[in-house]
Design an enzyme around this catalytic site. Structure first.
Site, PDB file in Angstrom:
ATOM      1  N   ILE A  54       0.823  -1.202   0.000  1.00 31.42           N
ATOM      2  CA  ILE A  54       0.000   0.000   0.000  1.00 31.42           C
ATOM      3  C   ILE A  54       0.862   1.259   0.000  1.00 31.42           C
ATOM      4  CG2 ILE A  54      -1.662   1.333   1.360  1.00 31.42           C
ATOM      5  CD1 ILE A  54      -2.850  -1.312   2.322  1.00 31.42           C
ATOM      6  N   SER A 107      -6.790  -0.047   9.914  1.00 29.98           N
ATOM      7  CA  SER A 107      -7.071  -1.361   9.346  1.00 29.98           C
ATOM      8  C   SER A 107      -8.533  -1.703   9.589  1.00 29.98           C
ATOM      9  CB  SER A 107      -6.178  -2.426   9.995  1.00 29.98           C
ATOM     10  OG  SER A 107      -6.640  -3.726   9.705  1.00 29.98           O
ATOM     11  N   TYR A 134      -2.642  -6.019  17.772  1.00 30.39           N
ATOM     12  CA  TYR A 134      -2.706  -5.262  16.515  1.00 30.39           C
ATOM     13  C   TYR A 134      -4.074  -4.612  16.366  1.00 30.39           C
ATOM     14  CZ  TYR A 134      -2.624  -4.401  11.451  1.00 30.39           C
ATOM     15  OH  TYR A 134      -2.696  -3.836  10.204  1.00 30.39           O
ATOM     16  N   LYS A 169      -4.668  -0.464  16.016  1.00 30.42           N
ATOM     17  CA  LYS A 169      -5.322   0.124  14.847  1.00 30.42           C
ATOM     18  C   LYS A 169      -6.632   0.823  15.218  1.00 30.42           C
ATOM     19  CE  LYS A 169      -2.301  -0.812  11.707  1.00 30.42           C
ATOM     20  NZ  LYS A 169      -1.607   0.277  10.972  1.00 30.42           N
ATOM     21  N   THR A 186      -1.351  -7.795  -0.220  1.00 32.36           N
ATOM     22  CA  THR A 186       0.023  -7.446   0.110  1.00 32.36           C
ATOM     23  C   THR A 186       0.618  -8.569   0.947  1.00 32.36           C
ATOM     24  OG1 THR A 186      -0.548  -6.358   2.199  1.00 32.36           O
ATOM     25  CG2 THR A 186      -0.617  -4.999   0.197  1.00 32.36           C
TER      26      THR A 186
END
Length: 310
Positions: free
Chosen positions: A77, A202, A215, A219, A250
């Site tokens: 990205i 995210s 995580y 985010k 990705t």
């Protein structure tokens, strides 16, 4: 010559204190960058020159002659965003943790005739952040846009089972580093009259996965950070918005799109037709940096093929 120097000194003595302070700061930055070059810590990609990044290319496009710093921008990205900003006229400073990746990204974009340069930057390290700022100022003369893509998730597992060391690493890179980097760039962005900051969260902020643990938390916190910074920086004519990618093809997202159960659930419940591509995110970021988005701030915009919100 002595008379000329005397007159110059007299004018400087009557200058405003703020102007002098800004000049001192700029000089310190240039000296710092020069010191890094001398020590071999700042390596320029082949063929890069000050003239090329700042004046050698006749920039055209909606972001012509603006300067963008994009972290985590040598693949995925971040790379797509760097390319799109440069295609739309901006001078772009790319960065990531490894010199080899920086060199490859810069070479690829310069081959397309784009105005880019790069430097190594681990956003969790203060010295690397300082070098990134110094590099951008030395070669571009100022900074208009900051796009914070760099992120980390060193552990797949439960939140409560995560060690303090891992907590610190995730929070340092995903949450603290954008704030610390922006605090260093802000005085220079203010001088440009208008600026834009794009944080990258995210889909996990809205639809947390047990497997992503801490995580998810980091985010989600970025959504609140976007709101807070947008209020603080609005008087300075700097817009702060947040890109919220869904499942994008990705290396970072392989855990999700190669997991048949997760992908099947998304397709069944949210009617996602395909896996997103990095380029799906890049156009939005360019728009948010453009004058067309000057009345948009504090927004978190999902790019996921569906909306997780009402």
């Amino acid at each position: 010559m002595e008379e000329l120097l005397t007159r110059t000194q007299e004018r400087e003595e009557h200058s405003q204190g703020q102007v002098q302070q800004e000049a001192d700061q700029a000089m310190a930055t240039r000296l710092q960058a020069a010191a890094w070059v001398q020590r071999g810590q700042l390596r320029h990609p082949a063929g890069l020159s000050v003239q090329k990044i700042s004046r050698g290319i006749d920039q055209k496009g909606i972001l012509a002659n603006r300067v963008a710093v994009v972290t985590g921008s040598t693949n995925g990205i971040g790379f797509a965003i760097a390319r799109r900003l440069a295609q739309d006229g901006a001078h772009v400073v790319v960065s990531s943790r490894k010199q080899q990746n920086v060199d490859q990204a810069v070479a690829a974009l310069q081959e397309e005739g784009l105005s880019v340069m790069g430097t190594v930057c681990h956003v969790g390290k203060a010295e690397d952040r300082e070098r990134l700022v110094a590099t951008a100022l030395q070669h571009c003369g100022g900074i208009d846009f900051l796009v914070c893509v760099a992120g980390v998730n060193p552990l797949v597992g439960s939140t409560l089972g995560t060690s303090e060391q891992v907590w610190d690493k995730i929070v340092d890179v995903n949450l603290k580093s954008p704030v610390l980097l922006l605090s260093q760039l802000l005085p220079h962005m203010e001088k440009r009259g208008r600026g834009a900051v794009i944080l990258v969260s995210s889909l996990a902020a809205y639809m947390p996965l047990v497997e992503l643990g801490v995580y998810n938390v980091s985010k989600t916190a970025l959504l609140g950070l976007t709101k807070t910074l947008s209020l603080e920086l609005a008087p300075k004519n700097i817009q702060v918005n947040c890109l919220v990618p869904g499942i994008i093809k990705t290396d970072f997202s392989k855990l999700l799109y190669e997991n048949e159960a997760i992908w099947k659930k998304l397709k069944e419940y949210h009617w996602v037709k395909r896996i997103g591509q990095p380029e799906d995110c890049a156009g939005l970021v360019s728009f948010l940096c453009s004058p067309d988005a000057s009345y948009i701030t504090g927004e978190s915009i999902v790019v996921a093929g569906f909306s997780p919100r009402l």
